[in-house]
Motif scaffolding. Structure first.
Motif, PDB file in Angstrom:
ATOM      1  N   SER A   7       0.822  -1.196   0.000  1.00 44.31           N
ATOM      2  CA  SER A   7       0.000   0.000   0.000  1.00 44.31           C
ATOM      3  C   SER A   7       0.866   1.261   0.000  1.00 44.31           C
ATOM      4  O   SER A   7       1.988   1.277   0.507  1.00 44.31           O
ATOM      5  CB  SER A   7      -0.926  -0.013   1.218  1.00 44.31           C
ATOM      6  OG  SER A   7      -1.682   1.166   1.281  1.00 44.31           O
ATOM      7  N   PHE A   8       0.318   2.342  -0.554  1.00 49.42           N
ATOM      8  CA  PHE A   8       1.028   3.614  -0.617  1.00 49.42           C
ATOM      9  C   PHE A   8       1.172   4.229   0.765  1.00 49.42           C
ATOM     10  O   PHE A   8       2.213   4.816   1.091  1.00 49.42           O
ATOM     11  CB  PHE A   8       0.273   4.575  -1.557  1.00 49.42           C
ATOM     12  CG  PHE A   8       0.901   5.939  -1.644  1.00 49.42           C
ATOM     13  CD1 PHE A   8       2.071   6.148  -2.383  1.00 49.42           C
ATOM     14  CD2 PHE A   8       0.344   7.016  -0.977  1.00 49.42           C
ATOM     15  CE1 PHE A   8       2.651   7.410  -2.448  1.00 49.42           C
ATOM     16  CE2 PHE A   8       0.916   8.271  -1.049  1.00 49.42           C
ATOM     17  CZ  PHE A   8       2.070   8.472  -1.785  1.00 49.42           C
ATOM     18  N   LEU A   9       0.137   4.104   1.612  1.00 42.64           N
ATOM     19  CA  LEU A   9       0.176   4.643   2.965  1.00 42.64           C
ATOM     20  C   LEU A   9       0.757   3.627   3.934  1.00 42.64           C
ATOM     21  O   LEU A   9       0.639   2.419   3.718  1.00 42.64           O
ATOM     22  CB  LEU A   9      -1.240   5.037   3.420  1.00 42.64           C
ATOM     23  CG  LEU A   9      -1.904   6.170   2.628  1.00 42.64           C
ATOM     24  CD1 LEU A   9      -3.331   6.368   3.116  1.00 42.64           C
ATOM     25  CD2 LEU A   9      -1.113   7.466   2.761  1.00 42.64           C
ATOM     26  N   PRO A  10       1.374   4.088   5.010  1.00 41.42           N
ATOM     27  CA  PRO A  10       1.881   3.150   6.021  1.00 41.42           C
ATOM     28  C   PRO A  10       0.743   2.346   6.634  1.00 41.42           C
ATOM     29  O   PRO A  10      -0.394   2.796   6.722  1.00 41.42           O
ATOM     30  CB  PRO A  10       2.551   4.071   7.055  1.00 41.42           C
ATOM     31  CG  PRO A  10       2.850   5.328   6.316  1.00 41.42           C
ATOM     32  CD  PRO A  10       1.760   5.476   5.296  1.00 41.42           C
ATOM     33  N   ARG A  11       1.095   1.147   7.083  1.00 35.86           N
ATOM     34  CA  ARG A  11       0.088   0.262   7.646  1.00 35.86           C
ATOM     35  C   ARG A  11      -0.518   0.822   8.927  1.00 35.86           C
ATOM     36  O   ARG A  11      -1.695   0.631   9.206  1.00 35.86           O
ATOM     37  CB  ARG A  11       0.713  -1.107   7.928  1.00 35.86           C
ATOM     38  CG  ARG A  11      -0.273  -2.166   8.362  1.00 35.86           C
ATOM     39  CD  ARG A  11       0.421  -3.472   8.631  1.00 35.86           C
ATOM     40  NE  ARG A  11       1.121  -3.950   7.448  1.00 35.86           N
ATOM     41  CZ  ARG A  11       1.875  -5.049   7.420  1.00 35.86           C
ATOM     42  NH1 ARG A  11       2.012  -5.755   8.529  1.00 35.86           N
ATOM     43  NH2 ARG A  11       2.481  -5.418   6.310  1.00 35.86           N
ATOM     44  N   SER A  12       0.254   1.526   9.744  1.00 33.31           N
ATOM     45  CA  SER A  12      -0.267   2.071  10.996  1.00 33.31           C
ATOM     46  C   SER A  12      -1.369   3.092  10.740  1.00 33.31           C
ATOM     47  O   SER A  12      -2.350   3.163  11.485  1.00 33.31           O
ATOM     48  CB  SER A  12       0.878   2.712  11.797  1.00 33.31           C
ATOM     49  OG  SER A  12       1.484   3.754  11.037  1.00 33.31           O
ATOM     50  N   ILE A  13      -1.203   3.898   9.653  1.00 36.33           N
ATOM     51  CA  ILE A  13      -2.240   4.885   9.338  1.00 36.33           C
ATOM     52  C   ILE A  13      -3.522   4.182   8.903  1.00 36.33           C
ATOM     53  O   ILE A  13      -4.636   4.564   9.300  1.00 36.33           O
ATOM     54  CB  ILE A  13      -1.745   5.860   8.251  1.00 36.33           C
ATOM     55  CG1 ILE A  13      -0.544   6.654   8.769  1.00 36.33           C
ATOM     56  CG2 ILE A  13      -2.864   6.803   7.814  1.00 36.33           C
ATOM     57  CD1 ILE A  13       0.029   7.624   7.758  1.00 36.33           C
ATOM     58  N   LEU A  14      -3.371   3.127   8.110  1.00 30.78           N
ATOM     59  CA  LEU A  14      -4.557   2.386   7.681  1.00 30.78           C
ATOM     60  C   LEU A  14      -5.266   1.750   8.872  1.00 30.78           C
ATOM     61  O   LEU A  14      -6.496   1.743   8.946  1.00 30.78           O
ATOM     62  CB  LEU A  14      -4.145   1.311   6.670  1.00 30.78           C
ATOM     63  CG  LEU A  14      -3.596   1.817   5.329  1.00 30.78           C
ATOM     64  CD1 LEU A  14      -3.159   0.652   4.463  1.00 30.78           C
ATOM     65  CD2 LEU A  14      -4.649   2.660   4.602  1.00 30.78           C
ATOM     66  N   ARG A  15      -4.492   1.241   9.834  1.00 35.42           N
ATOM     67  CA  ARG A  15      -5.102   0.649  11.021  1.00 35.42           C
ATOM     68  C   ARG A  15      -5.814   1.705  11.858  1.00 35.42           C
ATOM     69  O   ARG A  15      -6.895   1.448  12.412  1.00 35.42           O
ATOM     70  CB  ARG A  15      -4.046  -0.055  11.859  1.00 35.42           C
ATOM     71  CG  ARG A  15      -3.463  -1.289  11.210  1.00 35.42           C
ATOM     72  CD  ARG A  15      -2.312  -1.821  12.017  1.00 35.42           C
ATOM     73  NE  ARG A  15      -1.713  -3.002  11.396  1.00 35.42           N
ATOM     74  CZ  ARG A  15      -0.553  -3.533  11.756  1.00 35.42           C
ATOM     75  NH1 ARG A  15       0.130  -2.978  12.744  1.00 35.42           N
ATOM     76  NH2 ARG A  15      -0.087  -4.599  11.143  1.00 35.42           N
ATOM     77  N   THR A  16      -5.224   2.881  11.957  1.00 30.44           N
ATOM     78  CA  THR A  16      -5.871   3.957  12.713  1.00 30.44           C
ATOM     79  C   THR A  16      -7.182   4.365  12.062  1.00 30.44           C
ATOM     80  O   THR A  16      -8.199   4.568  12.745  1.00 30.44           O
ATOM     81  CB  THR A  16      -4.934   5.162  12.823  1.00 30.44           C
ATOM     82  OG1 THR A  16      -3.695   4.748  13.421  1.00 30.44           O
ATOM     83  CG2 THR A  16      -5.557   6.270  13.664  1.00 30.44           C
ATOM     84  N   LEU A  17      -7.163   4.489  10.728  1.00 34.69           N
ATOM     85  CA  LEU A  17      -8.397   4.829  10.029  1.00 34.69           C
ATOM     86  C   LEU A  17      -9.450   3.735  10.198  1.00 34.69           C
ATOM     87  O   LEU A  17     -10.645   4.028  10.376  1.00 34.69           O
ATOM     88  CB  LEU A  17      -8.100   5.051   8.537  1.00 34.69           C
ATOM     89  CG  LEU A  17      -7.212   6.258   8.203  1.00 34.69           C
ATOM     90  CD1 LEU A  17      -6.916   6.304   6.706  1.00 34.69           C
ATOM     91  CD2 LEU A  17      -7.897   7.557   8.643  1.00 34.69           C
ATOM     92  N   ASP A  18      -8.992   2.484  10.163  1.00 31.14           N
ATOM     93  CA  ASP A  18      -9.941   1.384  10.358  1.00 31.14           C
ATOM     94  C   ASP A  18     -10.530   1.404  11.771  1.00 31.14           C
ATOM     95  O   ASP A  18     -11.723   1.153  11.955  1.00 31.14           O
ATOM     96  CB  ASP A  18      -9.230   0.057  10.094  1.00 31.14           C
ATOM     97  CG  ASP A  18     -10.187  -1.117  10.173  1.00 31.14           C
ATOM     98  OD1 ASP A  18     -11.142  -1.158   9.373  1.00 31.14           O
ATOM     99  OD2 ASP A  18      -9.977  -1.976  11.045  1.00 31.14           O
ATOM    100  N   ARG A  19      -9.704   1.734  12.757  1.00 30.89           N
ATOM    101  CA  ARG A  19     -10.207   1.810  14.128  1.00 30.89           C
ATOM    102  C   ARG A  19     -11.205   2.938  14.277  1.00 30.89           C
ATOM    103  O   ARG A  19     -12.249   2.797  14.923  1.00 30.89           O
ATOM    104  CB  ARG A  19      -9.032   2.014  15.088  1.00 30.89           C
ATOM    105  CG  ARG A  19      -9.444   2.157  16.545  1.00 30.89           C
ATOM    106  CD  ARG A  19      -8.235   2.174  17.453  1.00 30.89           C
ATOM    107  NE  ARG A  19      -7.323   3.244  17.124  1.00 30.89           N
ATOM    108  CZ  ARG A  19      -7.450   4.510  17.553  1.00 30.89           C
ATOM    109  NH1 ARG A  19      -8.460   4.828  18.340  1.00 30.89           N
ATOM    110  NH2 ARG A  19      -6.579   5.428  17.216  1.00 30.89           N
TER     111      ARG A  19
END
Length: 461
Positions: free
Chosen positions: A201-213
């Motif tokens: 993914s283009f974005l870091p995984r931590s940002i995606l997890r934060t958005l998912d949370r």
């Protein structure tokens, strides 16, 4: 001719036998449900990975909640799996079961005596056991320091966390087995694809997890899940407390009602209260003699010290005779009460067995309620409770308590207090109980909660 009492006993025994026969399947289903709940948390909140802080970016409170759910379900899965293994071996060895070995004319190639239903049931059991082992292997102690890896999806499409009611897989045909296999393969491909996308993914995984949370927290259904979970827990607590009260009150009420209104009048009619035998055992007779002698000595002592005026021997004899009649009436009543207690206790025991036999659902809820309470205790609290009960029942001072209990039971039932039997019981039963308890700690508790066992040993030393 079979009496109603014989039919009732036969019904209770059949219900108990059926409940024991179904125990392995019930224990396996409970372990399977716990494994499904763990896998649902992994797929929905940790991207199919191990439940750990490094697998998803959750707050400390949320992570603590998931960790508590993980520990609870892990303990339940391991406990139920041990119960399945133990009870299955016991049930298979019970009489009346299908033999494990059959003699044939050609032992090299014996025919398959299993029915298609038994084969399908065996496949279902093996599938559940494999799934449970896959889930538990990710949280074994030797893998605690390993990195979280993508876990295979559950065999059922349901992944809701709370409330959660998994539907057991029932491969009743080849088509159903093929569909279940295709579902597993498609689920594995989805997990693999999602992992590949997240890695590239283009974005870091931590940002995606934060958005998912944030998405989950803003989801309107999350509040409904919390409310449903609270309602389910409240219902479980209410049902368990009501069932415990029923187990206590029904035998007590049965004893009192039967003794006063059923057994009591019958015993009084058969056994005349005024002309029946006063003592039903020798110990009652000795106790009455001691009490009468004590009254006579007390009366003479008061007369000698001037506490009462001097009376003649005839008056002393009259007072002693009146006291003897009162003592006789007292022990005659105790004898009748002991006889009534025997029949009333039997009726209370039948009432207790009837409640147990007709409350299978409540027993299951109560077991789950007790599991939640036990698993929710800290290791020090578990060790404290273990030490408390062991010291009471098998500790150094326990013989005195057992002696008081046995004497009370003997007096309640009107039996003679056989000192030899009491001493023999105290010399053997607590020892057997202590051995069973140590075996339970070594065999089960050491596997389910090793930290609690270590705390228990440190506190006991």
């Amino acid at each position: 001719m079979k009496t109603p009492l014989f039919k009732a006993i036969k019904g209770v025994m059949q219900s108990a036998g059926q409940w024991l026969t179904e125990t392995p399947e019930r224990a396996l289903d409970d372990a399977y449900d716990a494994a499904l709940r763990i896998r649902a948390i992994e797929n929905e909140h940790f991207n199919g990975q191990k439940i750990a802080p490094e697998s998803a970016s959750h707050s400390d409170s949320v992570q603590a909640y998931f960790q508590a759910e993980l520990n609870k379900n892990l303990n339940q899965a391991r406990l139920k799996l041990s119960e399945f293994k133990l009870t299955r071996s016991f049930v298979e060895s019970a009489p009346g079961k299908t033999p494990k070995a059959i003699l044939f004319d050609t032992p090299a190639s014996p025919p398959d005596w299993r029915t298609p239903e038994s084969k399908e049931k065996e496949l279902l059991i093996l599938e559940k056991l494999n799934f449970i082992d896959r889930v538990l292997s990710g949280y074994s102690p030797e893998k605690a320091s390993s990195q979280p890896t993508a876990a295979p999806p559950p065999p059922t499409p349901s992944t809701s966390l709370v409330p959660y009611s998994p539907v057991p897989v029932e491969p009743t045909s080849k088509a159903a087995q093929n569909s279940a296999a295709s579902a597993r393969s498609s689920g594995a491909s989805r997990v693999k694809t999602s992992d590949t996308i997240s890695e590239t993914s283009f974005l870091p995984r931590s940002i995606l997890r934060t958005l998912d949370r944030l998405k989950r927290e803003l989801d309107p259904k999350s509040e409904k899940e919390v409310v449903d979970n609270f309602r389910s827990s409240k219902t479980q607590t209410v049902v368990s407390l009501k069932f415990i009260l029923l187990l206590i009150l029904i035998p007590l009420l049965t004893h009192q009602i039967s003794k006063n209104f059923i057994v009591g009048p019958i015993v009084d009619r058969v056994r005349d209260p005024h002309h029946a035998e006063i003592f039903i055992n020798e110990e009652m007779e000795e106790e009455a003699f001691v009490e009468l002698q004590h009254f006579e000595e007390k009366l003479k002592f008061k007369m000698l010290v001037g506490a009462i005026p001097h009376i003649s021997p005839e008056e002393i004899e009259e007072k002693v005779r009146e006291e003897a009649e009162e003592i006789a009436e007292k022990f005659r009543h105790e004898s009748s009460s002991a006889i009534k207690n025997v029949f009333s206790d039997l009726l209370s025991l039948f009432a207790f067995g009837f409640v147990i036999a007709n409350s299978q659902r409540e027993i299951t809820v109560l077991k789950s309620f007790m599991d939640n309470i036990v698993y929710g205790l800290s290791d020090s609290a578990k060790a404290f409770i273990i030490i408390l009960f062991t010291d009471i029942f098998v500790g150094f001072h326990s013989p005195h308590g057992w002696e008081v209990i046995l004497e009370g039971i003997s007096r309640h039932l009107g039996l003679p207090e056989n000192r030899s039997f009491i001493f023999l019981f105290i010399a053997t039963f607590p020892v057997i109980l202590d051995t069973v308890f140590k075996y339970w700690i070594f065999r089960y508790l050491n596997r389910i909660s090793p930290s609690a066992v270590a705390t228990y040993r440190n506190m006991n030393e």
